[in-house]
Design a protein around this motif. Structure first.
Motif, short mmCIF file in Angstrom:
data_model
loop_
_atom_site.label_atom_id
_atom_site.label_comp_id
_atom_site.label_asym_id
_atom_site.label_seq_id
_atom_site.Cartn_x
_atom_site.Cartn_y
_atom_site.Cartn_z
N PHE A 1 0.81 -1.21 0.00
CA PHE A 1 0.00 0.00 0.00
C PHE A 1 0.85 1.27 0.00
O PHE A 1 0.32 2.38 0.13
CB PHE A 1 -0.92 0.00 1.23
N ARG A 2 2.14 1.09 -0.15
CA ARG A 2 3.04 2.24 -0.20
C ARG A 2 3.33 2.60 -1.66
O ARG A 2 3.61 1.73 -2.48
CB ARG A 2 4.36 1.94 0.53
N ARG A 3 3.26 3.87 -1.98
CA ARG A 3 3.45 4.32 -3.35
C ARG A 3 4.82 3.93 -3.89
O ARG A 3 4.97 3.56 -5.05
CB ARG A 3 3.27 5.83 -3.43
N ALA A 4 5.84 3.99 -3.03
CA ALA A 4 7.21 3.70 -3.49
C ALA A 4 7.36 2.26 -3.96
O ALA A 4 8.27 1.94 -4.73
CB ALA A 4 8.20 3.99 -2.36
N THR A 5 6.49 1.38 -3.49
CA THR A 5 6.58 -0.03 -3.87
C THR A 5 6.37 -0.22 -5.36
O THR A 5 6.92 -1.14 -5.97
CB THR A 5 5.52 -0.84 -3.10
N TYR A 6 5.62 0.67 -5.98
CA TYR A 6 5.23 0.48 -7.37
C TYR A 6 5.96 1.43 -8.32
O TYR A 6 5.41 1.84 -9.34
CB TYR A 6 3.71 0.66 -7.50
N ASN A 7 7.21 1.77 -7.98
CA ASN A 7 7.97 2.59 -8.91
C ASN A 7 8.37 1.74 -10.12
O ASN A 7 8.29 0.51 -10.10
CB ASN A 7 9.19 3.22 -8.23
N SER A 8 8.80 2.39 -11.17
CA SER A 8 9.10 1.69 -12.41
C SER A 8 10.21 0.66 -12.24
O SER A 8 10.20 -0.40 -12.87
CB SER A 8 9.49 2.70 -13.51
N HIS A 9 11.18 0.95 -11.36
CA HIS A 9 12.28 0.02 -11.13
C HIS A 9 11.76 -1.29 -10.55
O HIS A 9 12.13 -2.38 -11.00
CB HIS A 9 13.30 0.64 -10.17
N SER A 10 10.89 -1.22 -9.56
CA SER A 10 10.34 -2.42 -8.93
C SER A 10 9.51 -3.23 -9.91
O SER A 10 9.60 -4.46 -9.95
CB SER A 10 9.48 -2.03 -7.72
N ILE A 11 8.70 -2.54 -10.71
CA ILE A 11 7.85 -3.25 -11.66
C ILE A 11 8.69 -3.97 -12.71
O ILE A 11 8.44 -5.14 -13.02
CB ILE A 11 6.88 -2.26 -12.33
N GLN A 12 9.70 -3.29 -13.24
CA GLN A 12 10.53 -3.89 -14.28
C GLN A 12 11.41 -5.03 -13.75
O GLN A 12 11.61 -6.03 -14.42
CB GLN A 12 11.41 -2.82 -14.93
N LYS A 13 11.94 -4.86 -12.54
CA LYS A 13 12.89 -5.84 -12.02
C LYS A 13 12.23 -7.00 -11.30
O LYS A 13 12.78 -8.10 -11.26
CB LYS A 13 13.88 -5.13 -11.09
N TYR A 14 11.06 -6.77 -10.71
CA TYR A 14 10.43 -7.82 -9.92
C TYR A 14 9.07 -8.26 -10.46
O TYR A 14 8.83 -9.45 -10.66
CB TYR A 14 10.25 -7.35 -8.47
N LEU A 15 8.16 -7.31 -10.66
CA LEU A 15 6.79 -7.65 -10.98
C LEU A 15 6.64 -8.37 -12.31
O LEU A 15 6.09 -9.48 -12.38
CB LEU A 15 5.94 -6.38 -10.98
N ILE A 16 7.14 -7.77 -13.38
CA ILE A 16 6.94 -8.35 -14.71
C ILE A 16 7.63 -9.71 -14.86
O ILE A 16 7.00 -10.69 -15.28
CB ILE A 16 7.41 -7.37 -15.80
#
Length: 284
Positions: free
Chosen positions: A60-75
């Motif tokens: 629920f923290r905005r910083a969790t969903y920065n582009s770096h996290s999405i590209q390196k972990y989420l996708i």
């Protein structure tokens, strides 16, 4: 208009995303300069609750969903988990699946049970306490904390996924069928503790190699014992690694030996399928 997903879409998309809440939470965890590292067994409950809150509030923290996290972990996580779930029945059929295989694999997998890992971590703490080795004492404490976080996270995800095990019913591995296969608790627990010790004793190369190798053997034994699917092991092992790394980063005493928080390399899980072989490896 609302989007309605078919049963197939839910099977191959929603379930990997359930595990991603944990992946995103642990991936974003950073050590706080204002939080002192764990010093003794008396401070463990307070530290554990503090970190548990951090894990479950990170989505629920905005910083969790920065582009770096999405590209390196989420996708990457979503793609790999979805592909493995879609091919689970085929990869399970690659093994001989004999009775002896299941029996011996089940015995090996007990090394990754909660009580075995808790006993090992607890013994490390006690030895450190007896001989005055603060490094061993911290390793044992953080191993216990990482194991506790893993048990809670795995239990929660299992209740949501309700996936059938390979030997349940018709062996379809269906979700929301009342099972408890997804993710693998043994893989998650063994990698959580292995990661703590690998980071703590990084200067002794043999220890990280031995820790991750043993965790990989334990994880693979759950597959050959026909207790889990490949995707269960991948998600469990990844979650365990991230929880162990999160626990270490949040609590390591920088005055002790170990990986330099924020500047060390990262061990990343990789799954490779080829011919009749399945490989789960961890690269730095």
């Amino acid at each position: 208009m609302p989007v309605v997903l078919s049963a197939a879409a839910r099977k191959y998309w929603i379930t990997p995303v359930v595990g991603l809440a944990l992946v995103m939470s642990t991936a974003s965890g950073q050590q706080s300069a204002n939080n002192p590292p764990t010093r003794g067994i008396k401070t463990l409950p307070k530290t554990f609750l503090r970190d548990e809150r951090r894990i479950w509030t990170s989505p629920f923290r905005r910083a969790t969903y920065n582009s770096h996290s999405i590209q390196k972990y989420l996708i990457p996580f979503a793609i790999i988990a979805g592909a493995l779930i879609a091919s689970d029945r085929k990869t399970a059929a690659l093994l001989p699946n004999t009775t002896d295989q299941a029996v011996w694999s089940g015995r090996v997998s007990q090394l990754g049970s909660g009580y075995t890992l808790a006993g090992f971590s607890g013994a490390t703490y006690l030895i450190g306490q007896l001989v005055g080795d603060s490094h061993a004492r911290e390793a044992g404490l953080l191993g216990l904390e990482a194991l506790g976080h893993t048990q809670i996270a795995v239990f929660a995800i299992k209740q949501i996924a309700n996936r059938e095990r390979p030997l349940d019913h018709d062996g379809r591995g269906g979700f929301w069928e009342g099972g408890n296969s997804f993710p693998s608790g043994h893989a998650a627990s063994s990698f959580a503790v292995a990661t703590v010790f690998a980071y703590e004793y990084r200067e002794h190369l043999a220890i990280p190699i031995a820790a991750y190798s043993l965790a990989t053997v334990i994880s693979a034994s759950r597959l050959s014992a026909r207790r889990h699917w490949v995707s269960d092991i991948f998600v469990g092992g990844s979650a365990g690694f991230l929880i162990g790394r999160f626990t270490y980063r949040r609590n390591h005493d920088s005055t002790l030996p170990g990986s330099k928080v924020g500047r060390s390399g990262r061990w990343i899980p990789h799954v490779a399928l080829g011919g009749a072989r399945l490989a789960l490896t961890w690269h730095l």
